[in-house]
Design a protein around this motif. Structure first.
Motif, mmCIF file in Angstrom:
data_model
loop_
_atom_site.group_PDB
_atom_site.id
_atom_site.type_symbol
_atom_site.label_atom_id
_atom_site.label_comp_id
_atom_site.label_asym_id
_atom_site.label_seq_id
_atom_site.Cartn_x
_atom_site.Cartn_y
_atom_site.Cartn_z
ATOM 1 N N VAL A 284 0.064 -9.879 13.078
ATOM 2 C CA VAL A 284 -0.193 -8.633 12.485
ATOM 3 C C VAL A 284 1.413 -8.732 11.602
ATOM 4 O O VAL A 284 2.361 -8.261 12.459
ATOM 5 C CB VAL A 284 -0.079 -7.458 13.412
ATOM 6 C CG1 VAL A 284 -0.088 -6.262 12.614
ATOM 7 C CG2 VAL A 284 -1.339 -7.813 14.202
ATOM 8 N N PRO A 285 1.457 -8.817 10.225
ATOM 9 C CA PRO A 285 2.642 -8.749 9.503
ATOM 10 C C PRO A 285 2.570 -7.493 8.884
ATOM 11 O O PRO A 285 1.438 -6.854 8.216
ATOM 12 C CB PRO A 285 2.748 -9.943 8.631
ATOM 13 C CG PRO A 285 1.118 -10.141 8.386
ATOM 14 C CD PRO A 285 0.446 -9.728 9.510
ATOM 15 N N TYR A 286 3.941 -6.736 8.647
ATOM 16 C CA TYR A 286 4.123 -5.618 7.995
ATOM 17 C C TYR A 286 4.856 -5.903 6.706
ATOM 18 O O TYR A 286 5.588 -6.784 6.523
ATOM 19 C CB TYR A 286 4.877 -4.480 8.818
ATOM 20 C CG TYR A 286 3.854 -4.122 9.716
ATOM 21 C CD1 TYR A 286 3.628 -2.487 9.825
ATOM 22 C CD2 TYR A 286 3.395 -4.520 10.921
ATOM 23 C CE1 TYR A 286 2.856 -2.145 10.523
ATOM 24 C CE2 TYR A 286 2.765 -3.947 11.732
ATOM 25 C CZ TYR A 286 2.300 -2.579 11.605
ATOM 26 O OH TYR A 286 1.502 -2.120 12.493
ATOM 27 N N PHE A 287 4.796 -5.139 5.736
ATOM 28 C CA PHE A 287 5.150 -5.453 4.219
ATOM 29 C C PHE A 287 5.876 -4.417 3.751
ATOM 30 O O PHE A 287 5.594 -3.731 2.963
ATOM 31 C CB PHE A 287 3.868 -5.892 3.413
ATOM 32 C CG PHE A 287 3.031 -6.681 3.735
ATOM 33 C CD1 PHE A 287 3.378 -7.978 4.240
ATOM 34 C CD2 PHE A 287 1.566 -6.376 3.781
ATOM 35 C CE1 PHE A 287 2.372 -8.895 4.791
ATOM 36 C CE2 PHE A 287 0.861 -7.400 4.244
ATOM 37 C CZ PHE A 287 0.926 -8.513 4.989
ATOM 38 N N ASN A 433 1.847 -0.794 4.599
ATOM 39 C CA ASN A 433 1.007 -1.752 4.434
ATOM 40 C C ASN A 433 1.074 -2.792 5.337
ATOM 41 O O ASN A 433 2.144 -3.441 5.496
ATOM 42 C CB ASN A 433 0.888 -2.241 2.972
ATOM 43 C CG ASN A 433 0.656 -1.142 1.659
ATOM 44 O OD1 ASN A 433 -0.052 -0.109 2.192
ATOM 45 N ND2 ASN A 433 1.397 -1.069 0.680
ATOM 46 N N HIS A 434 0.104 -3.310 5.972
ATOM 47 C CA HIS A 434 -0.055 -4.356 6.771
ATOM 48 C C HIS A 434 -1.209 -5.040 6.948
ATOM 49 O O HIS A 434 -2.102 -4.674 6.223
ATOM 50 C CB HIS A 434 0.552 -4.093 8.206
ATOM 51 C CG HIS A 434 -0.363 -2.810 8.800
ATOM 52 N ND1 HIS A 434 -0.427 -1.623 8.334
ATOM 53 C CD2 HIS A 434 -1.224 -3.143 9.690
ATOM 54 C CE1 HIS A 434 -1.270 -1.033 9.146
ATOM 55 N NE2 HIS A 434 -1.965 -1.622 9.937
ATOM 56 N N GLN A 435 -1.311 -6.126 7.637
ATOM 57 C CA GLN A 435 -2.548 -6.967 7.699
ATOM 58 C C GLN A 435 -2.838 -7.148 9.523
ATOM 59 O O GLN A 435 -1.686 -7.343 10.004
ATOM 60 C CB GLN A 435 -2.373 -8.265 6.790
ATOM 61 C CG GLN A 435 -2.532 -8.001 5.703
ATOM 62 C CD GLN A 435 -2.274 -9.370 4.758
ATOM 63 O OE1 GLN A 435 -2.132 -10.515 5.069
ATOM 64 N NE2 GLN A 435 -3.029 -9.272 3.572
ATOM 65 N N HIS A 436 -3.992 -7.652 9.459
ATOM 66 C CA HIS A 436 -4.481 -8.023 10.943
ATOM 67 C C HIS A 436 -5.073 -9.503 10.654
ATOM 68 O O HIS A 436 -6.211 -9.529 10.162
ATOM 69 C CB HIS A 436 -5.511 -7.108 11.557
ATOM 70 C CG HIS A 436 -4.846 -5.642 11.597
ATOM 71 N ND1 HIS A 436 -4.164 -5.073 13.046
ATOM 72 C CD2 HIS A 436 -4.815 -4.716 10.807
ATOM 73 C CE1 HIS A 436 -4.068 -3.766 12.687
ATOM 74 N NE2 HIS A 436 -4.032 -3.581 11.629
ATOM 75 N N HIS A 595 -6.870 -6.605 5.217
ATOM 76 C CA HIS A 595 -5.767 -5.943 4.682
ATOM 77 C C HIS A 595 -5.637 -4.654 5.009
ATOM 78 O O HIS A 595 -6.632 -3.911 4.421
ATOM 79 C CB HIS A 595 -5.502 -6.373 3.380
ATOM 80 C CG HIS A 595 -4.238 -5.768 2.740
ATOM 81 N ND1 HIS A 595 -3.303 -6.517 2.349
ATOM 82 C CD2 HIS A 595 -3.851 -4.746 2.285
ATOM 83 C CE1 HIS A 595 -2.157 -5.983 1.929
ATOM 84 N NE2 HIS A 595 -2.726 -4.784 1.868
ATOM 85 N N HIS A 596 -4.861 -3.733 5.794
ATOM 86 C CA HIS A 596 -4.818 -2.348 5.997
ATOM 87 C C HIS A 596 -4.055 -1.428 5.118
ATOM 88 O O HIS A 596 -2.815 -1.442 4.963
ATOM 89 C CB HIS A 596 -4.455 -2.250 7.550
ATOM 90 C CG HIS A 596 -4.672 -1.040 8.018
ATOM 91 N ND1 HIS A 596 -4.671 -0.558 9.234
ATOM 92 C CD2 HIS A 596 -4.972 0.315 7.340
ATOM 93 C CE1 HIS A 596 -5.037 0.700 9.446
ATOM 94 N NE2 HIS A 596 -5.357 1.245 8.317
ATOM 95 N N PHE A 597 -4.870 -0.866 3.805
ATOM 96 C CA PHE A 597 -4.040 0.097 3.038
ATOM 97 C C PHE A 597 -4.256 1.298 3.949
ATOM 98 O O PHE A 597 -5.286 1.903 4.074
ATOM 99 C CB PHE A 597 -4.900 0.187 1.763
ATOM 100 C CG PHE A 597 -4.711 -1.042 0.861
ATOM 101 C CD1 PHE A 597 -3.574 -1.305 0.266
ATOM 102 C CD2 PHE A 597 -5.566 -1.977 0.858
ATOM 103 C CE1 PHE A 597 -3.569 -2.284 -0.668
ATOM 104 C CE2 PHE A 597 -5.660 -2.911 0.004
ATOM 105 C CZ PHE A 597 -4.647 -3.082 -0.759
ATOM 106 N N PRO A 598 -3.113 2.042 4.444
ATOM 107 C CA PRO A 598 -3.402 3.262 5.275
ATOM 108 C C PRO A 598 -4.105 4.269 4.681
ATOM 109 O O PRO A 598 -3.677 4.556 3.154
ATOM 110 C CB PRO A 598 -2.034 3.614 5.704
ATOM 111 C CG PRO A 598 -1.264 2.240 5.749
ATOM 112 C CD PRO A 598 -1.720 1.729 4.343
ATOM 113 N N ARG A 599 -4.711 5.256 5.219
ATOM 114 C CA ARG A 599 -5.280 6.385 4.636
ATOM 115 C C ARG A 599 -5.027 7.675 5.771
ATOM 116 O O ARG A 599 -4.724 7.719 6.584
ATOM 117 C CB ARG A 599 -6.899 6.402 4.607
ATOM 118 C CG ARG A 599 -7.126 5.276 4.070
ATOM 119 C CD ARG A 599 -9.121 5.126 4.209
ATOM 120 N NE ARG A 599 -9.506 4.847 5.392
ATOM 121 C CZ ARG A 599 -10.487 5.616 6.104
ATOM 122 N NH1 ARG A 599 -10.977 6.684 5.479
ATOM 123 N NH2 ARG A 599 -10.685 4.931 7.169
#
Length: 648
Positions: A284-287, A433-436, A595-599
């Motif tokens: 899980v990386p954060y950007f 923004n981050h990913q799993h 890819h997690h675009f938060p809402r």
């Protein structure tokens, strides 16, 4: 209504692949503590069954385990092989880099406590109006790739900090921005505390417990009733259902494991499909460049372990219907074994239409409803909760569905602060923004151990003479014969997928028997190639890797990713050996990505997001293997326009 299934049929002796028990874990700890190399202050990072030995050992051989023990006072760590049985003993000791073992929950609690006791940490909190440190949460985070050079060689972690207004508050809704303690995990001391400036804390409640908001009206009971009981049978940890047979395993690193999946169509005898399946790693990386975000890049399994983070599941909440639970045993960092009751859930679900046809000439309809068998587990990694659902279908298909929920990992922001790499979800709160990335290890055994990988694409006919109408498209098969070719990318524009073929068995059309693999959800790192996260996890750069089986190569990112040199070990390095993949014991490493675009709708608790991987027979059977599924029972009164069963 949910009920418990009948107790499993007991077995006379444990199967070699059964997970280690609480008693066996205790034996391993006793063996290690009796050795002079193990100090009084020893800590532990998991004990795993030696699965390779379990598969090749004879019936009289004892079980073996592999343990990781840390001795902080002498700055040593070991990986130890232990033989169980009547005379338990250690058989091999291998020294480890002291930084290599992952962090246990017990160590995490210890690290949080030393932060709360540190005067520098308390002073930074006081600047933000926080004086009761008992309400401060500290999550020790892995630091791989960001170790300060002045502390080279030390086992480190950094802390993300949160504040609760009461014991029942959701601390993850109130990030303490700018305060970053650096902790030595061997000596358990705070080395220093970064303070990047005061940012106002959110004053909005993030509590979401029942009764916090008025409940929605009109929701009536929906009952799942199986009056005759379930269609599965459980013997020990073996499951039999609708032609499928498999064993349920469990490990410290991966949590839920499935062994020896076979399928018997129409009683013709069981045929192998998969030897072993598990979620092997999660990255899980954060950007974001924010002070409390830029270091975030986690190997959740390799640095913490799925096993100890596995939940106990609740009847009628996590699964519905007639439920069979399996317990799991794990070893704490303090060397105390414990049992996780109801760690794994087994149940059936209706899955809509399996197959159907309506004959417009006769008015007759033939339809069968699909049912699936689900083996599932949930793991909580600090703020996030992850559900892993392996589903088996009556047509021989297999699906892994990963459910992501829990609480987003937030950062504190000022009212007028720009957030180019994050999205605001509440006052003074933004989520980066981050990913799993979930690496799924599949030890394939389609009709036996002699397998190969073939890439399949749809491509237009290049010869105009053969395609006068311009609409001809070929199915192009490309065998992946060596490991140097075994790093593959998906391409939906060409309908790209993969086949695992048996190199010897044929179906009645003369084709190799095979299973098809679809990686339905993927993500690509949107970062520079020289970034820490790109260098630490090269495996996420491809959606599928193929290697020949090697018992020593168990984890896609390497055996010990914690504070390892970025990219020093893992599947991308093994491929340099370029072993043959043609007719071999084939291991696939598929990367399911999100890819997690938060809402804002995901705050303060996140509705489930899903990612999937799917396997389906592709020439494994000669025709539809689900023709023998019974028709649905009568559901209405017969009439001249409605035949005598509900789908007739």
């Amino acid at each position: 209504m949910s009920t418990l299934a009948p107790e499993p049929v007991p077995t006379a002796a444990p199967h070699p692949l059964d997970p280690l028990t609480v008693d066996e874990l205790a034996v391993v700890v006793r063996v290690l503590r009796s050795d002079s190399r193990v100090t009084e202050d020893a800590r532990f990072w998991g004990v795993a069954l030696d699965e390779h030995h379990a598969r090749v050992a004879g019936p009289q051989d004892t079980r073996r385990a592999r343990a990781v023990v840390l001795c902080p006072s002498v700055r040593r760590a070991y990986e130890v092989d232990v033989e169980l049985g009547e005379k338990p003993q250690s058989t091999a000791w291998r020294g480890l880099d002291v930084r290599s073992p992952g962090c246990s929950s017990e160590e995490a609690r210890q690290a949080a406590a030393v932060c709360r006791a540190d005067p520098r940490f308390r002073e930074a909190l006081a600047l933000r109006g926080i004086h009761d440190v008992s309400l401060v949460m500290v999550d020790p985070e892995s630091i791989g790739g960001f170790e300060p050079p002045e502390y080279a060689g030390r086992r480190l972690t950094w802390g993300s900090v949160w504040h609760r207004t009461s014991e029942d508050d959701n601390g993850y809704a109130r990030p303490v921005q700018g305060v970053v303690p650096l902790i030595d995990m061997e000596s358990m001391e705070v080395l220093y505390v970064e303070d990047h400036g005061v940012v106002p804390l959110s004053e909005e409640s993030g509590v979401f417990a029942a009764g916090t908001v008025p409940e929605r009206a009109g929701l009536r009971p929906l009952e799942v009733v199986q009056p005759d009981g379930p269609s599965f049978a459980v013997t020990g940890r073996r499951i039999d259902w609708q032609g499928w047979s498999l064993r349920v395993g469990f490990s410290h690193r991966e949590g839920l494991v499935l062994h020896d999946l076979t399928f018997d169509a129409a009683g013709k005898g069981p045929r192998q499909v998969i030897r072993r399946a598990a979620v092997n790693e999660m990255y899980v990386p954060y950007f974001d460049t924010a002070s409390t975000q830029y270091r975030k890049n986690f190997f959740d399994w390799g640095e913490y372990g799925a096993g100890p983070l596995t939940n106990s599941l609740a009847l009628g909440c996590d699964c519905l219907g007639v439920i069979q639970y399996f317990d799991a045993a794990v070893l704490g960092g303090d060397g105390v074994p414990r049992l996780i009751p109801n760690a794994i859930c087994l149940h059936e679900e209706d899955d809509g239409i399996l197959w159907k046809h309506h004959d417009g000439r006769t008015g007759r309809t033939e339809v069968r409803r699909s049912r699936r068998l689900i083996i599932s587990a949930f793991a909580t990694v600090a703020n996030y909760d992850y559900g892993f659902y392996w589903s088996l279908y009556q047509d021989g298909s297999v699906m892994l569905e990963i459910k992501m929920t829990g609480i987003l990992s937030a950062t504190g922001v000022a009212e007028d602060e720009e957030t180019p790499y994050a999205r605001r979800v509440a006052p003074n709160v933004a989520v980066t923004n981050h990913q799993h990335h979930f690496a799924v290890r599949l030890d394939m055994a389609v009709d036996g151990p002699s397998n190969r990988l073939v890439e399949v694409t749809a491509e237009h006919e290049p010869d105009p003479a053969l395609d006068p109408y311009g609409n001809a498209a070929r199915t192009v098969l490309r065998p992946i014969r060596t490991e140097s070719e075994g790093a593959r990318r998906t391409d939906p524009s060409r309908a790209l997928h993969w086949r695992v073929e048996n190199t010897e068995a044929r179906n009645r059309m003369g084709e190799p028997t095979a299973y098809r693999l679809h990686v339905e959800n993927t993500a690509v790192l949107p970062v520079r190639e020289d970034s820490v996260c790109a260098r630490r996890a090269p495996f996420v750069g491809r959606q599928l890797w193929a290697t020949a089986y090697d018992s020593a190569r168990r984890f896609v990112a390497g055996e010990y990713p914690n504070q390892a040199e970025p990219g020093a070990d893992g599947v991308h390095k093994w491929q340099e050996e370029n072993r043959s993949l043609d007719g071999t014991d084939l291991v696939l490493w598929a990367t399911v990505g999100s890819h997690h675009f938060p809402r804002p709708e995901e705050w303060p608790v996140m509705p489930v997001a899903k990612a999937r991987l799917r396997l389906e027979p592709d020439g494994f059977f000669d025709r539809n293997p689900a023709l023998d599924v019974p028709a649905p029972v009568s559901c209405h009164t017969p009439s001249p326009t409605a035949p005598d069963h509900c789908c007739g």
